[in-house]
Design an enzyme around this catalytic site. Structure first.
Site, mmCIF file in Angstrom:
data_model
loop_
_atom_site.group_PDB
_atom_site.id
_atom_site.type_symbol
_atom_site.label_atom_id
_atom_site.label_comp_id
_atom_site.label_asym_id
_atom_site.label_seq_id
_atom_site.Cartn_x
_atom_site.Cartn_y
_atom_site.Cartn_z
ATOM 1 N N CYS A 2 4.000 -7.345 -3.443
ATOM 2 C CA CYS A 2 4.546 -5.592 -4.593
ATOM 3 C C CYS A 2 3.541 -5.947 -5.582
ATOM 4 O O CYS A 2 2.679 -6.824 -5.590
ATOM 5 C CB CYS A 2 5.985 -5.367 -4.590
ATOM 6 S SG CYS A 2 7.035 -6.939 -3.007
ATOM 7 N N ARG A 27 -0.469 -1.692 -3.522
ATOM 8 C CA ARG A 27 0.527 -2.941 -2.983
ATOM 9 C C ARG A 27 1.370 -2.953 -1.776
ATOM 10 O O ARG A 27 1.813 -4.112 -1.534
ATOM 11 C CB ARG A 27 0.431 -4.022 -4.176
ATOM 12 C CG ARG A 27 -0.345 -4.524 -5.194
ATOM 13 C CD ARG A 27 -0.204 -5.058 -6.266
ATOM 14 N NE ARG A 27 -0.120 -6.462 -5.992
ATOM 15 C CZ ARG A 27 -1.118 -7.225 -6.415
ATOM 16 N NH1 ARG A 27 -1.900 -6.565 -6.546
ATOM 17 N NH2 ARG A 27 -0.994 -8.135 -5.793
ATOM 18 N N TRP A 74 6.185 -3.535 -0.653
ATOM 19 C CA TRP A 74 6.010 -3.820 0.904
ATOM 20 C C TRP A 74 6.845 -4.883 0.483
ATOM 21 O O TRP A 74 7.358 -6.072 0.447
ATOM 22 C CB TRP A 74 4.460 -4.683 0.664
ATOM 23 C CG TRP A 74 3.982 -4.258 1.985
ATOM 24 C CD1 TRP A 74 3.885 -3.345 2.610
ATOM 25 C CD2 TRP A 74 4.105 -5.418 2.842
ATOM 26 N NE1 TRP A 74 3.553 -4.210 4.124
ATOM 27 C CE2 TRP A 74 3.522 -5.684 4.174
ATOM 28 C CE3 TRP A 74 4.455 -6.903 2.312
ATOM 29 C CZ2 TRP A 74 3.575 -6.238 5.607
ATOM 30 C CZ3 TRP A 74 4.334 -7.709 3.640
ATOM 31 C CH2 TRP A 74 3.431 -7.379 5.221
ATOM 32 N N ASN A 98 6.617 -10.318 -7.230
ATOM 33 C CA ASN A 98 6.220 -10.097 -5.920
ATOM 34 C C ASN A 98 5.606 -11.432 -5.360
ATOM 35 O O ASN A 98 5.482 -12.188 -6.468
ATOM 36 C CB ASN A 98 4.335 -9.565 -6.608
ATOM 37 C CG ASN A 98 3.650 -9.868 -6.236
ATOM 38 O OD1 ASN A 98 3.852 -9.789 -4.934
ATOM 39 N ND2 ASN A 98 2.479 -9.891 -6.379
ATOM 40 N N GLY A 99 6.282 -11.547 -4.496
ATOM 41 C CA GLY A 99 5.955 -13.175 -3.712
ATOM 42 C C GLY A 99 6.799 -13.474 -3.012
ATOM 43 O O GLY A 99 7.201 -12.591 -2.328
ATOM 44 N N GLU A 479 -13.721 -4.052 14.745
ATOM 45 C CA GLU A 479 -13.163 -4.080 13.197
ATOM 46 C C GLU A 479 -12.887 -1.935 13.366
ATOM 47 O O GLU A 479 -12.018 -1.125 13.189
ATOM 48 C CB GLU A 479 -14.726 -3.555 13.022
ATOM 49 C CG GLU A 479 -14.593 -2.874 11.750
ATOM 50 C CD GLU A 479 -13.373 -2.737 10.093
ATOM 51 O OE1 GLU A 479 -12.666 -3.421 10.821
ATOM 52 O OE2 GLU A 479 -12.903 -2.101 8.986
ATOM 53 N N LYS A 483 -10.108 -0.555 13.144
ATOM 54 C CA LYS A 483 -9.519 0.892 12.414
ATOM 55 C C LYS A 483 -8.756 1.925 13.098
ATOM 56 O O LYS A 483 -7.578 2.151 12.409
ATOM 57 C CB LYS A 483 -10.346 1.614 12.255
ATOM 58 C CG LYS A 483 -11.434 0.876 11.389
ATOM 59 C CD LYS A 483 -11.722 0.860 9.843
ATOM 60 C CE LYS A 483 -10.781 0.376 9.377
ATOM 61 N NZ LYS A 483 -11.038 -0.767 8.360
ATOM 62 N N GLU A 486 -4.700 0.899 12.769
ATOM 63 C CA GLU A 486 -3.900 0.924 11.551
ATOM 64 C C GLU A 486 -3.802 2.406 10.756
ATOM 65 O O GLU A 486 -2.832 2.425 10.412
ATOM 66 C CB GLU A 486 -4.345 0.236 10.798
ATOM 67 C CG GLU A 486 -5.583 0.189 10.010
ATOM 68 C CD GLU A 486 -6.210 -0.912 8.367
ATOM 69 O OE1 GLU A 486 -7.470 -0.860 8.291
ATOM 70 O OE2 GLU A 486 -5.293 -1.570 8.426
ATOM 71 N N HIS A 502 -13.388 -11.442 32.837
ATOM 72 C CA HIS A 502 -12.242 -12.446 32.570
ATOM 73 C C HIS A 502 -10.997 -12.184 32.773
ATOM 74 O O HIS A 502 -10.357 -12.806 31.867
ATOM 75 C CB HIS A 502 -12.823 -13.455 31.842
ATOM 76 C CG HIS A 502 -14.389 -14.403 32.067
ATOM 77 N ND1 HIS A 502 -14.484 -14.888 33.386
ATOM 78 C CD2 HIS A 502 -15.425 -13.688 31.345
ATOM 79 C CE1 HIS A 502 -15.661 -15.264 33.130
ATOM 80 N NE2 HIS A 502 -16.342 -14.587 32.071
ATOM 81 N N LYS A 602 -2.825 -2.542 0.959
ATOM 82 C CA LYS A 602 -4.025 -2.415 0.716
ATOM 83 C C LYS A 602 -3.781 -3.976 0.527
ATOM 84 O O LYS A 602 -5.278 -4.959 0.854
ATOM 85 C CB LYS A 602 -4.616 -1.805 -0.485
ATOM 86 C CG LYS A 602 -5.879 -1.976 -0.548
ATOM 87 C CD LYS A 602 -6.027 -1.519 0.344
ATOM 88 C CE LYS A 602 -8.475 -1.342 -0.284
ATOM 89 N NZ LYS A 602 -8.824 -1.021 1.269
HETATM 90 O O1 M6R Z 1 -8.310 -7.434 0.282
HETATM 91 P P1 M6R Z 1 -9.285 -8.049 1.342
HETATM 92 O O2 M6R Z 1 -10.257 -8.185 1.648
HETATM 93 O O3 M6R Z 1 -9.360 -9.540 2.070
HETATM 94 O O4 M6R Z 1 -8.282 -7.702 2.581
HETATM 95 C C1 M6R Z 1 -8.723 -8.422 4.259
HETATM 96 C C2 M6R Z 1 -7.755 -7.474 5.097
HETATM 97 O O5 M6R Z 1 -6.069 -7.819 4.751
HETATM 98 C C3 M6R Z 1 -8.329 -6.189 5.122
HETATM 99 O O6 M6R Z 1 -9.474 -5.924 5.225
HETATM 100 C C4 M6R Z 1 -7.046 -5.256 6.113
HETATM 101 O O7 M6R Z 1 -7.225 -6.042 6.855
HETATM 102 C C5 M6R Z 1 -7.668 -3.908 6.146
HETATM 103 N N1 M6R Z 1 -6.277 -2.954 6.570
HETATM 104 C C6 M6R Z 1 -8.445 -3.335 7.220
HETATM 105 O O8 M6R Z 1 -8.984 -1.959 7.465
#
Ligand code: M6R
Length: 607
Positions: A2, A27, A74, A98-99, A479, A483, A486, A502, A602
């Site tokens: 958060c 966050r 969050w 936060n935590g 990746e 993308k 998400e 496989h 994020k």
């Molecule tokens: O801030 P970070 O690069 O450590 O974050 C890692 C992941 O949380 C981040 O890359 C996440 O997978 C993204 N939402 C992907 O688009």
């Protein structure tokens, strides 16, 4: 995970609290809330959902007060609703957190047995009631907070205000980041320096176990042993202005389009253009003798690490292990003396990556991090940092952070290979040349945007999408799937192309688009065989390749995109762009919340 903020101000603080929360919304955006003091009493406004809902609520029902705390959530414990929104409060104390308080259930049971009435399902509310219990026992605010902190297990950054105390805020940190900002007769706390950038240029970062007592005159900090300590004050270079969308519909699209620029910025700091050589900053690491490299990261950053493994092993001939940080931290990996650990993170605050760093440190590894936020905890705990110059990445889906991470890792590959005598001078020049040309080639890739937008119509109609690749294209397949998942909420999987037969090949039918990523390199023919296997089973293939690949094999696929021809070394950086654009345009068609997709945040500062 958060965002928290707190202000002891001279006049009404709600406007500044909201601006800071806006900067922390990356966050989490499940709910938001603010508490201030009025007539000696704690007053709160809280709203489910995004910060804009809280703003609307405050317009209808304003909140005066010169001291206050705020939170953007969050959800971990308890569904996202108003009751579970922070600040959590009693009539004596209000808390933002936060935590995760891991022992909250035990504490909650004890508090309930003692007659305290808790309203929410959150772990945080026990902190407010625990401090209240110690205040009820006759302790002063600082004493009551210290007594409560001693009972908490888990991770926390806390901001606390007390009824009747207009010039007192207490902040505590264990496992979650927290900064204290200095103003002129005003003081601030925030989860990161970005939140405080418009308010304060001078920042102190609390360290593990610190408890800070803050008044308008300044801050006193006690460490985990309860001893007074002085934490250094740094000037923050962060801009007060939160970058806008610059005419783009979404931050994500803007950030995709910024890639030629930020890859160029990142290269400029490491590449000597006239001599065509790479020079990294002085690092306290002897690359020549490093016995093994271990890479840990999460999400997209982990995929950057996977590509680096291919590069480091093939080009620099060094043994590499790469793992998802959340798995790595509990594997109890045996690490060789003198080894190098590389942590990759955009935010520099990801809890699992930070824990992996600390494990590597305990194992006597040298710590190198590749980070976009230089003030972050991971950067500060590393022996050396290689910055990515992506600039603030606001969209939750990582784009420019990924390609700049790859750019840094590519330069590191060359330096490693040279230090280990694994590369001929001529080949080194070719690789540097390929990197120098990269920003221009990335710009060329963006010219395919319209075509990718058309193809997105097909993806938007699908329930499942597969991405296939071999070698460095395999992490790009992963990746691409991440993308798409998400931001469009379409189920997608990335597979190593050779692994299809496989099992996953059973999924193929004409309703499952298959995106094959295969530039013209030593593996293309192999991938092509796997593509044929898909086509033979009625699969519809979108073939992401380069000009040579398209010339040779383009006719076989349902759709072919021919990207510019580059050295295979830099091809994954280029091929990252179309998978980003495909996901983006698909999400636009699906009308999702692209910059703040559901359930995500994020920066993931909890386990
Ligand atoms: O801030 P970070 O690069 O450590 O974050 C890692 C992941 O949380 C981040 O890359 C996440 O997978 C993204 N939402 C992907 O688009």
């Amino acid at each position: 995970m958060c965002g928290i903020v707190g202000i002891i101000g001279k006049e009404g603080v709600v406007g500044h609290l909201l601006e800071a929360l806006r900067r922390l919304e990356y966050r989490g955006y499940d709910s938001a809330g603010i508490a201030t003091l009025n007539d000696n009493r704690i007053e709160r406004r809280r709203a489910e959902g995004k910060l804009s809902n809280l703003v609307k609520l405050l317009e209808k029902d304003p909140l005066p007060g010169s001291i206050g705390i705020g939170h953007t959530r969050w959800a971990t414990h308890g569904v996202p609703n108003e009751v579970n929104a922070h600040p959590h409060a009693t009539d004596k104390v209000a808390v933002v957190h936060n935590g995760i308080i891991e022992n909250f259930q035990v504490l909650r049971d004890e508090l309930v047995a003692a007659g305290y009435k808790l309203a929410s399902e959150t772990d945080t509310e026990v902190v407010a009631h625990l401090i209240t219990k110690f205040l009820d026992d006759g302790l002063l605010p600082e004493e009551a907070t210290t007594a409560a902190l001693k009972q908490l297990e888990g991770a926390f950054a806390l901001g606390i205000i007390f009824a009747g105390e207009y010039d007192l805020m207490i902040a505590a940190r264990q496992g979650s980041p927290l900064a204290v900002g200095f103003g002129d007769g005003e003081m601030f706390i925030g989860s990161d320096a970005m939140a405080l950038a418009p308010l304060s240029e001078n920042i102190t970062y609390l360290e593990e176990g610190d408890c800070a007592v803050i008044t308008s005159a300044g801050v006193t900090v006690k460490d985990v042993e309860g001893q007074y300590v002085v934490r250094s004050v740094q000037e923050t270079a962060l801009s007060g202005a939160l970058t806008g969308k610059a005419g783009y519909k979404h931050f994500m699209l803007k950030e995709i389009y910024e890639q030629p620029q930020v890859i160029g910025d990142t290269l400029h700091s490491f590449v000597n253009l006239s001599e065509k050589t790479i020079t990294l900053p002085e690092l306290p690491i002897d690359f020549n003798t490093v016995p093994k490299i271990t890479i840990a990261a999460c999400g997209t950053a982990y995929y950057a690490g996977l590509i680096a493994k291919y590069w480091f092993e093939k080009i620099a001939r060094v043994s590499v292990e790469v793992d998802i940080a959340s798995e790595f931290r509990y594997r109890e990996l045996v690490m060789p003396k003198g080894g190098l650990a590389i942590l990759i993170s955009q935010s520099g605050e990801t809890a699992d990556t930070l824990a992996a760093l600390r494990y590597c440190r305990e194992q006597g590894q040298k710590i190198l991090s590749i980070i976009n936020v230089p003030e972050s905890t991971i950067a500060r705990e590393s022996d050396a940092v290689l910055p990515t110059y992506a600039g603030p990445e606001i969209g939750v889906a990582s784009t420019k952070a990924f390609t700049t991470q790859l750019t840094v890792l590519a330069t590191l590959t060359i330096v490693l290979a040279r230090a280990r005598g694994a590369i001929e001078v001529e080949r080194e020049s070719e690789l540097v040349e390929a990197l120098i040309e990269l920003p221009a080639r990335v710009a060329d890739v963006l010219n395919h945007d319209e075509r990718l937008k058309e193809l997105a119509v097909e993806l938007a109609a699908a329930q499942d999408v597969l991405f296939l690749g071999r070698g460095t294209s395999y992490p790009i397949a992963l990746e691409g799937a991440l993308k798409l998942k998400e931001i469009s909420y379409i189920h997608a999987e990335g597979y190593a192309a050779g692994e299809m037969k496989h099992g996953p090949i059973a999924l193929i039918d004409d309703g499952v688009p298959v995106i094959v990523i295969a530039p013209f390199d030593s593996l293309m023919e192999k991938t092509f065989s796997n593509m044929q296997e898909v086509i033979a089973r009625g699969g519809r293939v979108i073939f992401l390749t380069d000009e040579e690949g398209a010339r040779r094999l383009g006719n076989y696929a349902t759709h072919t995109i021919a990207l510019p021809q580059v050295d295979p070394f830099v091809a994954p950086i280029l091929h990252a762009i179309p998978v980003q654009l495909l996901a983006y345009h698909t999400a636009v068609i699906k009308n999702t919340d692209i910059d703040q997709p559901r359930n995500l945040a994020k920066s993931v500062t909890v386990e």
